[in-house]
Design an enzyme around this catalytic site. Sequence first.
Site, PDB file in Angstrom:
ATOM      1  N   ALA A 183       1.009  -1.882   6.132  1.00  0.00           N
ATOM      2  CA  ALA A 183       0.375  -2.985   5.410  1.00  0.00           C
ATOM      3  C   ALA A 183      -0.917  -3.438   6.080  1.00  0.00           C
ATOM      4  O   ALA A 183      -1.612  -4.309   5.562  1.00  0.00           O
ATOM      5  CB  ALA A 183       1.337  -4.166   5.294  1.00  0.00           C
ATOM      6  N   ASN A 211       7.918  -1.032  11.559  1.00  0.00           N
ATOM      7  CA  ASN A 211       6.827  -1.905  11.976  1.00  0.00           C
ATOM      8  C   ASN A 211       6.780  -3.174  11.133  1.00  0.00           C
ATOM      9  O   ASN A 211       7.247  -4.227  11.563  1.00  0.00           O
ATOM     10  CB  ASN A 211       5.489  -1.171  11.917  1.00  0.00           C
ATOM     11  CG  ASN A 211       4.412  -1.849  12.747  1.00  0.00           C
ATOM     12  OD1 ASN A 211       4.442  -3.053  12.959  1.00  0.00           O
ATOM     13  ND2 ASN A 211       3.454  -1.085  13.230  1.00  0.00           N
ATOM     14  N   ASP A 212       6.245  -3.078   9.911  1.00  0.00           N
ATOM     15  CA  ASP A 212       6.078  -4.269   9.075  1.00  0.00           C
ATOM     16  C   ASP A 212       7.392  -5.011   8.844  1.00  0.00           C
ATOM     17  O   ASP A 212       7.402  -6.239   8.759  1.00  0.00           O
ATOM     18  CB  ASP A 212       5.477  -3.879   7.720  1.00  0.00           C
ATOM     19  CG  ASP A 212       4.066  -3.318   7.848  1.00  0.00           C
ATOM     20  OD1 ASP A 212       3.307  -3.837   8.695  1.00  0.00           O
ATOM     21  OD2 ASP A 212       3.736  -2.370   7.120  1.00  0.00           O
ATOM     22  N   VAL A 213       8.498  -4.271   8.738  1.00  0.00           N
ATOM     23  CA  VAL A 213       9.780  -4.901   8.403  1.00  0.00           C
ATOM     24  C   VAL A 213      10.380  -5.663   9.573  1.00  0.00           C
ATOM     25  O   VAL A 213      11.426  -6.295   9.439  1.00  0.00           O
ATOM     26  CB  VAL A 213      10.786  -3.841   7.896  1.00  0.00           C
ATOM     27  CG1 VAL A 213      10.265  -3.184   6.635  1.00  0.00           C
ATOM     28  CG2 VAL A 213      11.098  -2.805   8.964  1.00  0.00           C
TER      29      VAL A 213
END
Length: 467
Positions: free
Chosen positions: A435, A394-396
Amino acid sequence: MGVTLSTFAYLAASVLFILALRGLSHPETSRQGNTYGMIGMGVAIVATIFKGGIDFGGFMLIVAGLAIGGTIGTVVAQRIQMTALPQLVAAFHSLVGMAAVFVAAAAFYSPESFGIGIRGNIKTASLLEMSLGLAIGAITFSGSVIAFLKLDGRMSGAPITFEGQHKLNLGLGILLAVLILLFTLTGWGILFWLIAILSFALGFLLIVPIGGADMPVVVSMLNSYSGWAAAGIGFTIGNLLLIITGALVGASGAILSYIMCKGMNRSIINVLLGGFGSEGGTAAAGGDTDRPPVKAGSAEDAAYMMKNAQKIIVVPGYGMAVAQAQQVLREMADLLKKEGVEIKYAIHPVAGRMPGHMNVLLAEANVPYDEVFELEEINPEFADADVAFVIGANDVTNPAAKTDKSSAIYGMPILDVERAKTVFFIKRGMASGYAGVENELFFRPNTMMLFGDAKKVTQEIVQALQR
């Protein structure tokens, strides 16, 4: 066992530990590295027990400790899930830190046992070494406990910040240095415990402001702290192996932390002060009402498009680990390769919850090592990929890291999955990443969401490919 023989055994154990670190640097040699490490630890334990100066009562206490600790470690290792390894590592770091605190206390209240003087008249150098080991150990313990709570979901992964946080951490660090200096000069017991209390508090303050997306760096940093704590105590008790091993762990952890910070565009100074995951950014509180609707697809849609693709880049993440989908992912890749599709895997430095988490999972599924690539190697290839298959990351993959200066992940290098012709994104729902930031990629016109459990959806794709 004489001194000469024990010293030789310690040297042999140190060499084995170095070989272990070398082996762990690559998936192909990681098993061999673990073997070297276990043999080295066995040699170290035996050499320490038979070095001399231990009476029968002490010997039995050591045996009892080994039996209890070994049993607990075996049970935990057999029951632990791959997804829980990061918090397990954090818990282990906390134990190393507390062990350093206990050894420092033992050395302070029974210096005769360690040959560093008598109570009330301990050597100045030993007081300095003792206080450093105490401080770093206490910081490691409380910091690791917070990391464990965040990784295990018992504490919010969002950064916990307040005004003047960096200044407070810096001020406490300076105060800690002053207390260590005074303790070294005076040897007062009250200063020993003030150092311990302040260090416990500082460890807490250093980790709570760090966001979930940066937890892999935290794990690496705490690993380094635990090594330096061990080395400091090694100097206090005059144990050569503890000094060498602690220095190896401390240095390797520090180097890894620096490499990861550089790869994530973070400042190593802010890592040391704490709160580096929250600089200048905030987590998104909710979705943007002006967003276009997401496109949801089915496993059959994905299977058809991937079967007719020439190049597919797979991006694994923590969701894959939770669903234990790595085996079925490998099965899907094998079917596609039979159709002539080129398959590559893209690994972000902080994918998962600790360094190398995704590499371990893919290795467990026997994914060929030459198909797995790091961020710098694979990013230029996304533009040539027909499909980017994101499974649980997700965040990456969030483009906001490049464009939104108010985002908590701004400045973090990401995998350029949005450049692929088509992006398939497996996710249970539209929730934000660890995050706490909404992923812009969900709303891109070339993205198709495949909602559901990562393993189940991938199994459905496999079934569609076999028809």
